[in-house]
Design an enzyme around this catalytic site. Structure first.
Site, PDB file in Angstrom:
ATOM      1  N   GLU A 286      -3.769  38.170  73.471  1.00 22.38           N
ATOM      2  CA  GLU A 286      -4.931  37.567  72.799  1.00 22.38           C
ATOM      3  C   GLU A 286      -4.488  36.943  71.485  1.00 22.38           C
ATOM      4  O   GLU A 286      -3.709  37.548  70.724  1.00 22.38           O
ATOM      5  CB  GLU A 286      -5.940  38.693  72.553  1.00 22.38           C
ATOM      6  CG  GLU A 286      -7.355  38.419  72.958  1.00 22.38           C
ATOM      7  CD  GLU A 286      -7.594  38.016  74.409  1.00 22.38           C
ATOM      8  OE1 GLU A 286      -7.493  36.814  74.704  1.00 22.38           O
ATOM      9  OE2 GLU A 286      -7.918  38.895  75.220  1.00 22.38           O
TER      10      GLU A 286
ATOM     11  N   ASP B 266      -1.929  32.280  72.338  1.00 21.95           N
ATOM     12  CA  ASP B 266      -1.726  30.936  72.935  1.00 21.95           C
ATOM     13  C   ASP B 266      -1.424  29.879  71.875  1.00 21.95           C
ATOM     14  O   ASP B 266      -0.471  29.123  71.999  1.00 21.95           O
ATOM     15  CB  ASP B 266      -2.877  30.529  73.870  1.00 21.95           C
ATOM     16  CG  ASP B 266      -4.277  30.563  73.275  1.00 21.95           C
ATOM     17  OD1 ASP B 266      -4.436  30.971  72.102  1.00 21.95           O
ATOM     18  OD2 ASP B 266      -5.224  30.174  73.992  1.00 21.95           O
TER      19      ASP B 266
ATOM     20  N   GLY C 142     -21.201  33.573  75.080  1.00 22.59           N
ATOM     21  CA  GLY C 142     -20.783  34.376  73.931  1.00 22.59           C
ATOM     22  C   GLY C 142     -20.177  35.720  74.297  1.00 22.59           C
ATOM     23  O   GLY C 142     -19.996  36.575  73.442  1.00 22.59           O
TER      24      GLY C 142
ATOM     25  N   ASP D  77      -7.912  29.320  77.975  1.00 24.01           N
ATOM     26  CA  ASP D  77      -9.158  29.367  78.750  1.00 24.01           C
ATOM     27  C   ASP D  77      -9.226  28.224  79.757  1.00 24.01           C
ATOM     28  O   ASP D  77      -9.594  28.410  80.919  1.00 24.01           O
ATOM     29  CB  ASP D  77     -10.370  29.279  77.812  1.00 24.01           C
ATOM     30  CG  ASP D  77     -10.341  30.357  76.744  1.00 24.01           C
ATOM     31  OD1 ASP D  77      -9.512  31.277  76.854  1.00 24.01           O
ATOM     32  OD2 ASP D  77     -11.141  30.269  75.793  1.00 24.01           O
TER      33      ASP D  77
HETATM   34  C1  GLA Z   1     -10.557  32.000  72.668  1.00 23.32           C
HETATM   35  C2  GLA Z   1      -9.750  30.699  72.673  1.00 23.32           C
HETATM   36  C3  GLA Z   1      -8.413  30.871  73.389  1.00 23.32           C
HETATM   37  C4  GLA Z   1      -7.653  32.089  72.863  1.00 23.32           C
HETATM   38  C5  GLA Z   1      -8.577  33.312  72.812  1.00 23.32           C
HETATM   39  C6  GLA Z   1      -7.917  34.494  72.156  1.00 23.32           C
HETATM   40  O1  GLA Z   1     -10.946  32.331  73.972  1.00 23.32           O
HETATM   41  O2  GLA Z   1     -10.477  29.668  73.299  1.00 23.32           O
HETATM   42  O3  GLA Z   1      -7.636  29.703  73.268  1.00 23.32           O
HETATM   43  O4  GLA Z   1      -7.077  31.827  71.628  1.00 23.32           O
HETATM   44  O5  GLA Z   1      -9.784  33.048  72.126  1.00 23.32           O
HETATM   45  O6  GLA Z   1      -6.852  34.933  72.908  1.00 23.32           O
END
Ligand code: GLA
Length: 384
Positions: free
Chosen positions: A33, A36, A120, A171
């Site tokens: 997390e 990226d 959300g 994502d």
């Molecule tokens: C959100 C962002 C992703 C990533 C996550 C955390 O979902 O859109 O790009 O950074 O948070 O891992």
């Protein structure tokens, strides 16, 4: 999301004819997390919840868009100055613009769409929306000339340029590349990826949604990214070869510690540790070692809560609940600031854990968390 449901609304709302139907999913992330946008690894999978849209060219230069869920209609043009104010419509507009920038001749069209990714909840409803339209435009207006990574980048650029979130690629990547029963390990620096079969024998993955949403989540997210960039800038004074935190070690960070704030130091430490945890989890999965997978998930939660500070009282509570019930692994999922925990639970404990977590959460916070079983599913595609 049922194609007939979307189709019936499309017919009712427009001229009675039908168009083409596309869908893209939301995602879970087992671990990795906030790695990226630091060039690190992520380990997501697409889910069985997403956005479904019907589209038909209308022979004009206007987009006529209907949100079935919001019962809201917006019309906009395709030039940069035509950006709509309604937030859901800005995603579709942004995807139009980003496709046009990449040479796809998007023309006016009618569209209706609906989704079942909870908003959300950290399950990427917006990536599902972007990927649906990116995939659709490529098919309808672009002869499928753009590759899948470009489609994911279109969604990411939409967030950056039209929605104010400086997100990474995870994502949109997961939404476009998803494959049933597989997680994907993506190296966000090289964009190499691998599919990992994921059907954990004797375990279940379940999401507990705190239903907390933080107003300032996008500015707090962007601020985390800035902290990482400041840490990289300081490390580069000694190690010019470092372009992302992915390239840095803890020793390098220690060396640069005096040049950054305590807060930036903690953020960077979390990221460097988290990138390693993804690799550790992948190794553990090769051995079916779910105990190690679970330990790493708890460590991620700890880091997200104490070092990266993207958890909240409700999510810490759900995480603690999981620990107390002997759940194998649990952590806040996605960007944080509300949303879900993802829990790796032994199938035998599943019913008892979910029931007790719901009850104790409700006693503490006055509402029940929502419960979603995770079904790892396919990515963006045409449905009709
Ligand atoms: C959100 C962002 C992703 C990533 C996550 C955390 O979902 O859109 O790009 O950074 O948070 O891992």
């Amino acid at each position: 999301m049922d194609i007939e449901y979307v189709r019936s609304r499309f017919i009712k709302h427009f001229d009675g004819s039908t168009g083409s139907v596309y869908t893209s999913p939301g995602r879970i992330n087992l671990i990795g997390e906030h790695t990226d946008y630091n060039g690190g690894y992520v380990f997501p999978g697409a889910i069985d919840k997403g956005v479904t849209a019907e589209l038909k060219p209308n022979g004009t230069d206007k987009v006529r868009a209907y949100s079935i869920d919001m019962k809201d209609y917006v019309e906009f043009g395709l030039q940069e100055e035509d950006a709509p104010r309604t937030s859901w419509a800005r995603y579709i507009f942004g995807v139009c613009r980003e496709m046009i920038k990449r040479g796809v001749e998007v023309k006016g069209f009618n569209t209706a769409f609906a989704g079942d990714v909870p908003l959300g909840a950290g399950m990427s409803s917006s990536a599902a929306l972007e990927s649906t339209y990116a995939y659709a435009f490529n098919d309808m207006f672009g002869n499928n000339s753009l590759d899948k990574f470009t489609l994911a980048q279109v969604g990411q650029a939409t967030e950056h340029n039209y929605c104010g979130v400086k997100c990474g690629i995870m994502d949109q990547f997961a939404s476009v590349f998803g494959k049933a029963d597989h997680l994907m390990r993506l190296d966000c620096r090289s964009l190499d990826y691998q599919y990992y079969p994921f059907r954990p024998e004797g375990y279940k993955l379940v999401l507990l949604d705190s239903a907390v949403k933080h107003e300032l989540a996008s500015s707090a997210y962007n601020k985390r990214r800035q902290s990482c960039e400041s840490a990289v800038a300081a490390i580069r004074q000694f190690h010019p070869e470092v372009s992302f935190l992915r390239d840095a070690t803890m020793d390098m960070l220690e060396e640069a510690k005096h040049a950054i704030t305590e807060e930036d130091y903690l953020r960077a430490r979390y990221v460097i540790e988290e990138i390693q945890r993804v690799l550790d989890v992948c190794d553990a999965l090769q051995r079916d070692d779910y105990e190690t997978v679970g330990e790493k998930m708890y460590a991620t939660h700890e880091g997200m809560s104490k070092l990266y500070e993207v958890s909240c009282e409700e999510l810490d509570f759900l995480n603690q609940c999981a620990r107390e019930h002997g759940v194998t692994g649990s952590r806040v999922m996605g960007g944080g600031f509300g949303g879900c925990t993802i829990n790796l639970v032994k199938a035998d404990f599943y019913d008892r854990f979910v029931q007790e977590a719901r009850n104790s959460f409700a006693k503490q916070f006055g509402h029940y968390p929502k419960v979603y079983d995770v079904v790892i599913s396919n990515g963006a595609r045409r449905l009709d």
